[in-house]
Design an enzyme around this catalytic site. Structure first.
Site, PDB file in Angstrom:
ATOM      1  N   SER A   1      -1.071  -3.026  -1.258  1.00  9.74           N
ATOM      2  CA  SER A   1      -0.448  -2.368  -0.429  1.00  9.74           C
ATOM      3  C   SER A   1      -0.984  -2.117   1.203  1.00  9.74           C
ATOM      4  CB  SER A   1       0.207  -0.681  -0.876  1.00  9.74           C
ATOM      5  OG  SER A   1       0.836   0.048  -0.121  1.00  9.74           O
TER       6      SER A   1
ATOM      7  N   ASP B   1      10.469  -2.667  -5.807  1.00 10.02           N
ATOM      8  CA  ASP B   1       9.538  -1.800  -5.057  1.00 10.02           C
ATOM      9  C   ASP B   1      10.403  -1.084  -3.995  1.00 10.02           C
ATOM     10  OD1 ASP B   1       7.665  -0.849  -3.207  1.00 10.02           O
ATOM     11  OD2 ASP B   1       6.468  -2.415  -3.340  1.00 10.02           O
TER      12      ASP B   1
ATOM     13  N   HIS C   1       6.563  -0.514  -7.163  1.00  5.20           N
ATOM     14  CA  HIS C   1       5.083  -0.505  -6.252  1.00  5.20           C
ATOM     15  C   HIS C   1       4.110  -0.673  -7.219  1.00  5.20           C
ATOM     16  CE1 HIS C   1       3.368  -0.637  -2.074  1.00  5.20           C
ATOM     17  NE2 HIS C   1       2.800   0.406  -2.545  1.00  5.20           N
TER      18      HIS C   1
END
Length: 221
Positions: free
Chosen positions: A120, A170, A202
């Site tokens: 991320s 996600d 995610h």
């Protein structure tokens, strides 16, 4: 502001290490968050000559419009929807990426045997850190990357091996942003491998880490 609070070491000792993977966690996570990948990659058969460095960010006040507060974060945001990063704080973090790579080189590991990776926010830091600093590293692993990337707006004389992995489910960052960024970087001459994983949110999955393992084998001989 120094962005790295501490670094956790896993894998080979410095005397044993022939390669180093530097890993950056996501927003609000910590240096422990992704350490299980070491055991999974070893199970798949990745070399035991790899040292892993899991960097951890300092807590910082983030002025995110939707949820301001103190977080472990590599940089600040103005908002999340749409994602708008505070560029000065991104630039500060990118300086520290280069410094950590230099510290690893000072330990005797050649730059082309260093891989930058992250999840991320940490994934974005790895891609931007390599390209904006023009580091001579061996490769980049970016999982569920926090787009947009600032490096897409500049020409990169150095060409990189880059792995993108992203979940199709996600809800934080769209896989379509990954597709668009991968195309821009591939068209610019980078060696880009990208995968989209159905039903993955995610997060990371074993299938994704198997693909990461196959990618790393192109760098880690």
């Amino acid at each position: 502001m120094k962005t790295v609070a501490r670094v956790f070491e896993r894998g080979a000792t410095w005397d044993e290490a022939e390669y180093v993977v530097i890993w950056y966690h996501g927003f609000g996570a910590d240096g422990y968050d992704c350490q299980p990948i070491v055991d999974v990659l070893a199970e798949f058969g990745l070399s035991n000559k790899v040292k892993y460095l899991f960097a951890e960010a300092h807590p910082r006040l983030c002025n995110i419009e939707e949820m301001p507060g103190m977080y472990l974060s590599w940089y600040d945001y103005k908002s999340w929807f749409p994602t708008t990063k505070v560029e000065k704080t991104v630039d500060d973090a990118l300086v520290d990426v280069a410094k950590l790579v230099q510290e690893v080189e000072a330990k005797g590991i050649p730059a082309n045997r260093i891989v930058l990776g992250g999840f991320s926010q940490g994934a974005a830091l790895s891609v931007d850190g390599a390209l904006k600093n023009q580091l001579d590293i061996g490769g980049i692993v970016a999982l569920s990357c926090d787009f947009p990337l600032s490096c897409l707006d500049q020409e990169s004389p150095k060409k990189y091996k880059i792995f993108f992995g992203h979940g199709q489910a996600d809800m934080m960052v769209s896989y379509k942003d990954k597709d668009a960024a991968a195309k821009v970087l591939r068209d610019a001459g980078h060696d880009v491998v990208d995968f989209t994983y159905p039903r993955l949110q995610h997060s990371m999955s074993r299938n994704e880490l198997r693909d990461v393992y196959n990618f790393l084998r192109t760098v880690i001989k």
